[in-house]
Design a protein around this motif. Structure first.
Motif, short mmCIF file in Angstrom:
data_model
loop_
_atom_site.label_atom_id
_atom_site.label_comp_id
_atom_site.label_asym_id
_atom_site.label_seq_id
_atom_site.Cartn_x
_atom_site.Cartn_y
_atom_site.Cartn_z
N ALA A 61 45.30 47.76 54.17
CA ALA A 61 45.87 47.54 55.51
C ALA A 61 46.90 48.62 55.85
O ALA A 61 46.94 49.12 56.98
N ALA A 62 47.71 48.99 54.86
CA ALA A 62 48.72 50.03 55.09
C ALA A 62 48.05 51.36 55.41
O ALA A 62 48.51 52.11 56.29
N ILE A 63 46.97 51.66 54.72
CA ILE A 63 46.21 52.89 55.00
C ILE A 63 45.68 52.86 56.43
O ILE A 63 45.72 53.87 57.15
N CYS A 64 45.19 51.70 56.88
CA CYS A 64 44.66 51.59 58.25
C CYS A 64 45.77 51.78 59.29
O CYS A 64 45.56 52.38 60.34
N VAL A 65 46.97 51.24 58.99
CA VAL A 65 48.10 51.41 59.91
C VAL A 65 48.46 52.89 60.05
O VAL A 65 48.60 53.42 61.16
N ILE A 66 48.60 53.54 58.91
CA ILE A 66 48.95 54.98 58.92
C ILE A 66 47.81 55.79 59.54
O ILE A 66 48.03 56.74 60.30
N GLY A 67 46.55 55.40 59.22
CA GLY A 67 45.39 56.09 59.77
C GLY A 67 45.32 56.00 61.28
O GLY A 67 44.96 56.97 61.96
N ALA A 68 45.64 54.82 61.82
CA ALA A 68 45.64 54.64 63.28
C ALA A 68 46.68 55.55 63.94
O ALA A 68 46.45 56.10 65.02
N TRP A 69 47.84 55.70 63.26
CA TRP A 69 48.88 56.59 63.79
C TRP A 69 48.43 58.05 63.73
O TRP A 69 48.58 58.80 64.69
N LEU A 70 47.84 58.44 62.60
CA LEU A 70 47.37 59.82 62.45
C LEU A 70 46.24 60.15 63.42
O LEU A 70 46.10 61.28 63.87
N ALA A 71 45.42 59.13 63.74
CA ALA A 71 44.26 59.36 64.62
C ALA A 71 44.69 59.83 66.01
O ALA A 71 43.92 60.49 66.71
N GLU A 72 45.93 59.50 66.39
CA GLU A 72 46.43 59.95 67.69
C GLU A 72 46.58 61.47 67.75
O GLU A 72 46.59 62.05 68.83
N PHE A 73 46.67 62.08 66.58
CA PHE A 73 46.83 63.54 66.52
C PHE A 73 45.52 64.24 66.13
O PHE A 73 45.51 65.45 65.92
N ILE A 74 44.43 63.46 66.03
CA ILE A 74 43.12 64.02 65.69
C ILE A 74 42.21 63.83 66.90
O ILE A 74 41.56 62.78 67.04
N PRO A 75 42.17 64.78 67.82
CA PRO A 75 41.45 64.60 69.10
C PRO A 75 39.94 64.79 68.99
O PRO A 75 39.34 65.56 69.73
N VAL A 76 39.33 64.08 68.06
CA VAL A 76 37.88 64.14 67.92
C VAL A 76 37.35 62.73 67.73
O VAL A 76 38.07 61.85 67.23
N PRO A 77 36.09 62.47 68.12
CA PRO A 77 35.52 61.15 67.86
C PRO A 77 35.52 60.84 66.36
O PRO A 77 35.25 61.69 65.54
N GLY A 78 35.85 59.60 66.04
CA GLY A 78 35.87 59.22 64.63
C GLY A 78 37.13 59.63 63.91
O GLY A 78 37.18 59.62 62.67
N GLY A 79 38.19 59.99 64.65
CA GLY A 79 39.43 60.43 64.03
C GLY A 79 40.04 59.36 63.14
O GLY A 79 40.61 59.66 62.08
N PHE A 80 39.93 58.10 63.54
CA PHE A 80 40.49 57.00 62.76
C PHE A 80 39.78 56.86 61.42
O PHE A 80 40.42 56.75 60.37
N ILE A 81 38.43 56.88 61.45
CA ILE A 81 37.65 56.79 60.21
C ILE A 81 37.97 57.98 59.31
O ILE A 81 38.13 57.85 58.09
N MET A 82 38.10 59.16 59.92
CA MET A 82 38.42 60.37 59.16
C MET A 82 39.78 60.22 58.47
O MET A 82 39.94 60.57 57.29
N ALA A 83 40.74 59.69 59.19
CA ALA A 83 42.10 59.55 58.66
C ALA A 83 42.15 58.55 57.51
O ALA A 83 42.75 58.84 56.46
#
Length: 376
Positions: free
Chosen positions: A217-239
């Motif tokens: 869950a912590a990884i998903c929280v941080i990943g969701a935050w990082l995804a805001e800086f990854i302007p490509v489709p699937g940024g959240f999954i990538m993070a």
């Protein structure tokens, strides 16, 4: 029929379908099909006859929350050394199955009378079957595809085509004629044995399970935050994939020893994901509005799988590599991870996710280009 808002009843039904899949897999016939295929069939039949709704908030919860939560769990035991070795082959396999999808789309468009918006629909569906639904939306917007009735029909055909694809894909290992065409998986099996030897006997404790859920869950929280800086489709999954791999390979040993039941829990959540996919396909609604689009999707899928059995085997890829690459292409990284996990191919979970993210990156370009070519 259970109301779509009755969350607990629907969650109980999803859990029962998953349990039935587990139990059926232990039978002689079920062992040839695998639990995910059985779960998919049961959920599809249940949804199609109207016993359960095709859309419900709890389905969205499973797909939006449980699937991202499961991905880190499936990767906590990932060995980057083996992943990089396998990823080289998987990238080639993925590019090959992407080409198969494009060929299937071109052939399907020639044999399907979709109407005036054909180029837009073909482009959007092709993008979806290389990346995911986010690529469908992006390509539809880019090509000016806005007719609401056709849009809904195309999404429905997309969902039912995915079910058809998954049923055929998971049936492939049970067909001797197909299995015997592919290269031996001895090298892959050695990697799997190495992974198993490197793993200590797992002691399941309450604190271990909680630590696994918390870390994921912590990884998903941080990943969701990082995804805001990854302007490509699937940024959240990538993070979340990157973060999970960092934990798996570079976290202190003491932290990793606290994790327990991670892979099995992740697999269970992915099985629930398969159940919601099956329930989401409404066959009756396809008969009128989306029949030409369904015909296109079915042709695309059959050409895609036929080329896998022919060229994939000819080029000495293993059936396991082709199945995971194909799943990553048609259904996306989450489904590729779920397939690899459900089959016990742990060594292909990470490469499957990585090439699935690659699909997100290239699908829009391919879909828009194909739509332009068909329009001209």
């Amino acid at each position: 029929m259970i109301e779509p808002t009755n969350n607990f009843a629907l969650l109980a039904c999803i859990a029962f379908i998953v349990l039935a899949g587990y139990l059926a897999e232990r039978t002689r016939i079920g062992s040839q099909m695998s639990a995910p295929l059985i779960i998919l069939l049961l959920s599809f039949l249940t949804g199609s006859v109207g016993l359960l709704p095709n859309q419900a908030p709890v389905y969205d919860l499973v797909q939006a929350v449980m699937v991202p939560l499961a991905i880190p769990m499936l990767l906590f035991q990932a060995d980057l050394r083996l992943a990089f070795v396998r990823s080289k082959t998987m990238v080639l396999a993925f590019l090959l199955v992407t080409a198969f999808t494009i060929v299937g789309a071109v052939i399907g468009s020639q044999f399907s009378d979709i109407g005036q918006a054909e180029h837009q629909i073909v482009g959007a569906l092709t993008a979806s079957y290389i990346g995911g639904s986010v690529n469908f939306v992006a390509t539809a917007q880019a090509t000016g595809f806005q007719d609401s009735s056709l849009y809904t029909a195309a999404l429905t055909a997309d969902a039912l085509g995915a079910i058809f694809f998954l049923l055929l894909l998971m049936s492939m290992p049970a067909v001797k004629l197909i299995k015997n065409r592919f290269a031996s998986a001895e090298t892959l099996q050695r990697d799997q044995n190495e992974i198993q030897l490197n793993q200590q006997d797992e002691q399941v404790t309450e604190s271990g399970i909680i630590a696994t859920v918390f870390t994921s869950a912590a990884i998903c929280v941080i990943g969701a935050w990082l995804a805001e800086f990854i302007p490509v489709p699937g940024g959240f999954i990538m993070a979340i994939t990157l973060l999970a791999l960092l934990v798996a390979n570079f976290a202190p040993v003491r932290l990793k020893q606290q994790l327990a039941f991670d892979y099995k829990l992740g697999t269970l959540l992915m099985y629930m994901f398969f159940a919601t996919i099956g329930l989401g396909a409404n066959f009756s609604s396809m008969i009128s509005a989306a029949l030409p689009m369904l015909q296109f999707v079915l042709i695309l899928v059959m050409v895609h799988l036929a080329l896998i059995c022919w060229l994939g085997a000819k080029l000495k890829f293993t059936l396991e590599e082709m199945m995971v690459a194909s799943s990553a292409c048609i259904l996306g990284p989450a489904a590729a991870a779920a397939l690899a996990a459900s089959k016990g191919w742990r060594y292909l979970v990470t490469p499957g996710v990585l090439v699935g993210v690659l699909g997100y990156a290239i699908a829009n370009f391919i879909g828009i280009t194909l739509a332009s070519l068909l329009q001209s």
